[in-house]
Design a protein around this motif. Structure first.
Motif, PDB file in Angstrom:
ATOM      1  N   LYS A 110     -32.018  30.036  34.049  1.00  0.00           N
ATOM      2  CA  LYS A 110     -31.446  30.061  32.573  1.00  0.00           C
ATOM      3  C   LYS A 110     -31.882  29.081  31.690  1.00  0.00           C
ATOM      4  O   LYS A 110     -32.097  27.951  32.575  1.00  0.00           O
ATOM      5  CB  LYS A 110     -29.987  30.415  32.672  1.00  0.00           C
TER       6      LYS A 110
ATOM      7  N   CYS B 123     -31.053  26.558  28.072  1.00  0.00           N
ATOM      8  CA  CYS B 123     -30.449  26.272  26.674  1.00  0.00           C
ATOM      9  C   CYS B 123     -31.245  25.292  25.970  1.00  0.00           C
ATOM     10  O   CYS B 123     -31.985  24.756  26.513  1.00  0.00           O
ATOM     11  CB  CYS B 123     -28.824  26.208  26.938  1.00  0.00           C
TER      12      CYS B 123
ATOM     13  N   ASP C  91     -30.703  21.986  23.396  1.00  0.00           N
ATOM     14  CA  ASP C  91     -29.604  20.992  22.965  1.00  0.00           C
ATOM     15  C   ASP C  91     -30.504  20.454  21.641  1.00  0.00           C
ATOM     16  O   ASP C  91     -31.666  20.141  21.807  1.00  0.00           O
ATOM     17  CB  ASP C  91     -29.162  19.794  23.934  1.00  0.00           C
TER      18      ASP C  91
ATOM     19  N   LYS D 121     -25.507  19.924  18.635  1.00  0.00           N
ATOM     20  CA  LYS D 121     -25.233  21.236  18.591  1.00  0.00           C
ATOM     21  C   LYS D 121     -26.154  21.860  20.050  1.00  0.00           C
ATOM     22  O   LYS D 121     -27.010  21.300  20.303  1.00  0.00           O
ATOM     23  CB  LYS D 121     -25.820  21.856  17.471  1.00  0.00           C
TER      24      LYS D 121
ATOM     25  N   THR E 206     -27.497  25.717  22.060  1.00  0.00           N
ATOM     26  CA  THR E 206     -27.729  27.271  21.991  1.00  0.00           C
ATOM     27  C   THR E 206     -26.847  27.693  23.333  1.00  0.00           C
ATOM     28  O   THR E 206     -26.644  26.923  24.139  1.00  0.00           O
ATOM     29  CB  THR E 206     -29.058  27.970  22.173  1.00  0.00           C
ATOM     30  N   HIS E 207     -26.757  29.120  23.173  1.00  0.00           N
ATOM     31  CA  HIS E 207     -25.908  29.672  24.419  1.00  0.00           C
ATOM     32  C   HIS E 207     -27.059  29.849  25.519  1.00  0.00           C
ATOM     33  O   HIS E 207     -28.205  29.456  25.464  1.00  0.00           O
ATOM     34  CB  HIS E 207     -24.979  31.186  24.104  1.00  0.00           C
ATOM     35  N   MET E 208     -26.568  29.834  26.897  1.00  0.00           N
ATOM     36  CA  MET E 208     -27.576  30.092  27.860  1.00  0.00           C
ATOM     37  C   MET E 208     -28.407  31.322  27.645  1.00  0.00           C
ATOM     38  O   MET E 208     -27.810  32.433  27.053  1.00  0.00           O
ATOM     39  CB  MET E 208     -26.799  30.097  29.205  1.00  0.00           C
TER      40      MET E 208
END
Length: 116
Positions: free
Chosen positions: A33, A35, A37, A53, A55-57
């Protein structure tokens, strides 16, 4: 914006991020997975963690993937040098990047947008 772009912004301007686009080459097996940053950096190149901030995985998949529905907003500070995005790849096994979640992930890509 792409990594070779410059972010034309002045202190007190608002910057909004609505989506992130990732392109992954073909691979076999479990890709793990990832994400993304995103953080402004100061004049010394240090991340301004209070403005971080992420993102989601997402599962790693070959091809182009768009993470949409984001509504991240920052107000450009006097000390901003750049806005940096880092792809953190959570591999199926242990990573050698001990600074990324104690080796549970690896930083695969970084885009730095200079603020001018």
């Amino acid at each position: 914006m792409r990594g070779d772009d410059t972010l034309q912004a002045s202190p007190c301007d608002t910057v909004r991020l609505r989506e992130v686009v990732i392109c992954v080459e073909c691979f076999s097996g479990d890709g793990g997975k990832y994400c993304v940053d995103i953080s402004p950096t100061d004049r010394n190149g240090e991340a301004i963690f209070s403005e971080h901030k992420g993102t989601h995985m997402m599962p790693v998949a070959p091809g182009v993937t768009t993470i949409s529905g984001l509504d991240y907003t920052w107000t450009v500070g006097e000390d901003w040098k750049s806005l940096t995005a880092v792809v953190n790849h959570w591999t199926p096994g242990k990573s050698k990047d001990l600074e990324c979640a104690d080796g549970l992930c690896e930083r695969d890509d970084r885009i730095i947008l200079e603020v001018r």
